[in-house]
Design a protein around this motif. Structure first.
Motif, PDB file in Angstrom:
ATOM      1  N   PRO A  89       0.796  -1.231   0.000  1.00 16.60           N
ATOM      2  CA  PRO A  89       0.000   0.000   0.000  1.00 16.60           C
ATOM      3  C   PRO A  89       0.825   1.275   0.000  1.00 16.60           C
ATOM      4  O   PRO A  89       0.365   2.313  -0.489  1.00 16.60           O
ATOM      5  CB  PRO A  89      -0.827  -0.120   1.290  1.00 16.60           C
ATOM      6  CG  PRO A  89      -0.927  -1.599   1.516  1.00 16.60           C
ATOM      7  CD  PRO A  89       0.360  -2.171   1.054  1.00 16.60           C
ATOM      8  N   GLY A  90       2.052   1.225   0.530  1.00 21.40           N
ATOM      9  CA  GLY A  90       2.886   2.419   0.562  1.00 21.40           C
ATOM     10  C   GLY A  90       3.689   2.651  -0.699  1.00 21.40           C
ATOM     11  O   GLY A  90       4.398   3.645  -0.803  1.00 21.40           O
ATOM     12  N   GLY A  91       3.619   1.746  -1.661  1.00 23.19           N
ATOM     13  CA  GLY A  91       4.391   1.878  -2.889  1.00 23.19           C
ATOM     14  C   GLY A  91       5.203   0.622  -3.157  1.00 23.19           C
ATOM     15  O   GLY A  91       5.145  -0.353  -2.403  1.00 23.19           O
ATOM     16  N   VAL A 111      16.299  -0.973  -1.250  1.00 21.31           N
ATOM     17  CA  VAL A 111      16.961   0.188  -1.845  1.00 21.31           C
ATOM     18  C   VAL A 111      15.900   1.045  -2.522  1.00 21.31           C
ATOM     19  O   VAL A 111      14.748   0.636  -2.681  1.00 21.31           O
ATOM     20  CB  VAL A 111      18.042  -0.242  -2.856  1.00 21.31           C
ATOM     21  CG1 VAL A 111      19.133  -1.056  -2.158  1.00 21.31           C
ATOM     22  CG2 VAL A 111      17.435  -1.054  -4.002  1.00 21.31           C
ATOM     23  N   ASP A 112      16.301   2.238  -2.949  1.00 21.12           N
ATOM     24  CA  ASP A 112      15.350   3.071  -3.675  1.00 21.12           C
ATOM     25  C   ASP A 112      15.339   2.684  -5.156  1.00 21.12           C
ATOM     26  O   ASP A 112      16.133   1.864  -5.621  1.00 21.12           O
ATOM     27  CB  ASP A 112      15.663   4.549  -3.480  1.00 21.12           C
ATOM     28  CG  ASP A 112      17.072   4.928  -3.931  1.00 21.12           C
ATOM     29  OD1 ASP A 112      17.585   4.298  -4.890  1.00 21.12           O
ATOM     30  OD2 ASP A 112      17.652   5.848  -3.344  1.00 21.12           O
ATOM     31  N   GLU A 113      14.438   3.279  -5.896  1.00 19.77           N
ATOM     32  CA  GLU A 113      14.249   2.888  -7.300  1.00 19.77           C
ATOM     33  C   GLU A 113      15.482   3.169  -8.146  1.00 19.77           C
ATOM     34  O   GLU A 113      15.871   2.358  -9.007  1.00 19.77           O
ATOM     35  CB  GLU A 113      13.034   3.613  -7.877  1.00 19.77           C
ATOM     36  CG  GLU A 113      12.694   3.209  -9.296  1.00 19.77           C
ATOM     37  CD  GLU A 113      11.446   3.905  -9.815  1.00 19.77           C
ATOM     38  OE1 GLU A 113      11.046   3.619 -10.967  1.00 19.77           O
ATOM     39  OE2 GLU A 113      10.870   4.725  -9.065  1.00 19.77           O
TER      40      GLU A 113
END
Length: 242
Positions: A89-91, A111-113
């Motif tokens: 739900p948060g991404g 990690v980030d995108e």
């Protein structure tokens, strides 16, 4: 002053208190103090755990900058062995599975995108190791911390907070009742259940989040103390209105 037969004279300073009432008050005070002590032990346990989890941020690099035998940061090399994504739900959550080359270290890191997109399979990454565990993963200008959350310490904080808070409320309830601020009909079971709901879930959730996000202690401790005091007042108010 004449005292009628069968009556007991009261001192001019106020109503007479029987020895039994004094003993009850003393016992209740000791119960409240014991509960407060448990709460303090819970906070102390969290502080020690916080220091242990975040100690690497102030540790020197192993080698010339670290004293012999002192805790230090060691840098190892790893390779991206697997890539995966998971929606919530948060991404989207991006994860890299890294296998160590120079040591047998294997782990999965969020990690980030941008970090994820720049790391195809087999890409080299730098692992920062402290006390035998990976604390940071870095590559291609990206950096990600590997949060370490000792659930045992969080559960210990939760248990001590629940037991201590329950004792504090039990110990102060007679005094609140005499002041007209407590409900004398509220039983031990209801207070215990209320304490479990108020002082178990929020401390567990809050301690896990604070350790994951590395929120400074200067922020965590005042908020935790104010939150605990607020929950005590709120539960006492609910007891009064039973």
């Amino acid at each position: 002053m004449n005292v009628r037969r069968g009556e007991t004279a009261r001192p001019s300073g106020g109503p007479l208190r029987s020895p039994g009432a004094v003993v009850v008050q003393l016992v209740c005070g000791l119960i409240a103090l014991a509960g407060l002590g448990l709460v303090v032990l819970g906070f102390r346990s969290f502080v020690l755990t916080y220091d242990e989890v975040t100690a690497y941020r102030h540790a020197p690099v192993c080698g010339a900058t670290a004293a012999p035998g002192a805790d230090c940061l060691r840098h190892e090399t790893g390779r991206v062995a697997q890539r995966s994504t998971r929606g919530n739900p948060g991404g989207t959550v991006y994860r890299l599975t890294v296998a160590g080359e120079t040591v047998s270290i294997h782990g999965v890191y969020d990690v980030d995108e941008a970090f994820y997109d720049d790391m195809p399979l087999g890409s080299a990454v730098e692992l920062t190791v402290f006390r035998g565990r990976v604390v940071e993963v870095a590559a291609a200008g990206h950096r990600a911390r590997a949060p370490q959350v000792p659930l045992r310490a969080c559960l210990e904080l939760t248990a001590l907070g629940f037991l201590g808070s329950s004792l504090v409320i039990h110990g102060t309830r007679p005094a609140l009742t005499r002041l007209g601020l407590g409900g004398p009909t509220v039983g031990i079971f209801r207070i215990t259940v209320g304490s479990a709901l108020f002082f178990a879930v929020p401390p567990l959730f809050g301690s896990v989040m604070a350790l994951q996000l590395h929120v400074p202690l200067a922020v965590v401790l005042p908020l935790a103390a104010l939150g605990w005091a607020g929950l005590v007042v709120l539960l006492s108010w609910l007891i009064r209105n039973e």
